[in-house]
Design a protein around this motif. Sequence first.
Motif, PDB file in Angstrom:
ATOM      1  N   ILE A   9       0.872  -1.174   0.000  1.00  0.00           N
ATOM      2  CA  ILE A   9       0.000   0.000   0.000  1.00  0.00           C
ATOM      3  C   ILE A   9       0.908   1.222   0.000  1.00  0.00           C
ATOM      4  O   ILE A   9       1.799   1.344   0.849  1.00  0.00           O
ATOM      5  CB  ILE A   9      -0.941   0.020   1.218  1.00  0.00           C
TER       6      ILE A   9
ATOM      7  N   ILE B 169     -10.356  -3.123   4.231  1.00  0.00           N
ATOM      8  CA  ILE B 169      -9.967  -2.165   3.208  1.00  0.00           C
ATOM      9  C   ILE B 169     -10.578  -2.600   1.879  1.00  0.00           C
ATOM     10  O   ILE B 169     -10.251  -3.664   1.353  1.00  0.00           O
ATOM     11  CB  ILE B 169      -8.429  -2.080   3.112  1.00  0.00           C
TER      12      ILE B 169
ATOM     13  N   ILE C 212     -11.091  -2.219  -2.066  1.00  0.00           N
ATOM     14  CA  ILE C 212     -10.191  -1.795  -3.138  1.00  0.00           C
ATOM     15  C   ILE C 212     -10.920  -1.777  -4.483  1.00  0.00           C
ATOM     16  O   ILE C 212     -11.474  -2.793  -4.915  1.00  0.00           O
ATOM     17  CB  ILE C 212      -8.973  -2.734  -3.214  1.00  0.00           C
TER      18      ILE C 212
ATOM     19  N   ILE D 205      -7.843   2.624  -2.819  1.00  0.00           N
ATOM     20  CA  ILE D 205      -8.705   2.301  -1.683  1.00  0.00           C
ATOM     21  C   ILE D 205      -9.968   3.153  -1.750  1.00  0.00           C
ATOM     22  O   ILE D 205      -9.907   4.381  -1.786  1.00  0.00           O
ATOM     23  CB  ILE D 205      -7.973   2.536  -0.348  1.00  0.00           C
TER      24      ILE D 205
ATOM     25  N   ILE E 253     -12.168   2.435   4.101  1.00  0.00           N
ATOM     26  CA  ILE E 253     -11.591   1.623   5.162  1.00  0.00           C
ATOM     27  C   ILE E 253     -12.586   1.589   6.314  1.00  0.00           C
ATOM     28  O   ILE E 253     -12.933   2.628   6.868  1.00  0.00           O
ATOM     29  CB  ILE E 253     -10.241   2.185   5.655  1.00  0.00           C
TER      30      ILE E 253
ATOM     31  N   SER F 152     -18.892  -1.728   1.385  1.00  0.00           N
ATOM     32  CA  SER F 152     -17.903  -0.958   0.629  1.00  0.00           C
ATOM     33  C   SER F 152     -18.480   0.363   0.139  1.00  0.00           C
ATOM     34  O   SER F 152     -17.732   1.269  -0.207  1.00  0.00           O
ATOM     35  CB  SER F 152     -17.405  -1.774  -0.563  1.00  0.00           C
TER      36      SER F 152
ATOM     37  N   GLU G  41      -8.035   6.448   2.312  1.00  0.00           N
ATOM     38  CA  GLU G  41      -8.771   6.343   1.057  1.00  0.00           C
ATOM     39  C   GLU G  41      -7.965   7.007  -0.047  1.00  0.00           C
ATOM     40  O   GLU G  41      -7.325   8.037   0.169  1.00  0.00           O
ATOM     41  CB  GLU G  41     -10.149   6.985   1.198  1.00  0.00           C
TER      42      GLU G  41
ATOM     43  N   VAL H 118      -3.046   0.229  -3.869  1.00  0.00           N
ATOM     44  CA  VAL H 118      -2.772  -1.124  -3.382  1.00  0.00           C
ATOM     45  C   VAL H 118      -2.335  -1.984  -4.559  1.00  0.00           C
ATOM     46  O   VAL H 118      -2.977  -1.971  -5.614  1.00  0.00           O
ATOM     47  CB  VAL H 118      -4.019  -1.743  -2.707  1.00  0.00           C
TER      48      VAL H 118
END
Length: 168
Positions: free
Chosen positions: A46, A111, A113, A119, A122, A136, A158, A162
């Motif tokens: 990350i 997290i 994605i 991201i 979270i 999400s 955010e 990743v």
Amino acid sequence: MKRVATLAGLALLLAGCQGASDANMSVAAEADGGDAAATARLAVTIEGSGGRHVFSVERARTPEEQARGLMYRTDLTPNGGMLFYPYPAAGGGPQVANFWMKNTPTPLDIIFIRADGTIARIAENTVPFSEDPVTSNEPVAAVLEIVGGRAAELGIGEGDKVSWPGRR
């Protein structure tokens, strides 16, 4: 219609620590903890304003692995975790993800994605054993679970990027 039936069947499987669709949070795939050592591991990186952080995580690829998730686990390390990729296991492209903490004794940072690797959200320090949905809020392609509080501790936020080997 066949795709709807297939997705509905998958939704019943993906319930454990993670739920497959918004409507199926109460259907649990009860698991016995499984053999974590048999699960594939990989390095997840990350990168963002908080720096570069590498986690050595287990990868949940199949519906069974995703249904089990991190349920019953008390052996999580600060730089460990689990990557749910592809999410959902059956593929079909990004979708809204709903997870829960049923049978999960350790608080987690979940997290979410996006397909572009950034991201989206979270969910910090999720409540152990809770059956409340953690969503999400937008379609995602992968989900990373790490020890609760680590994202804030490391400055992960955010929009951070990743990546992992083999990510399409």
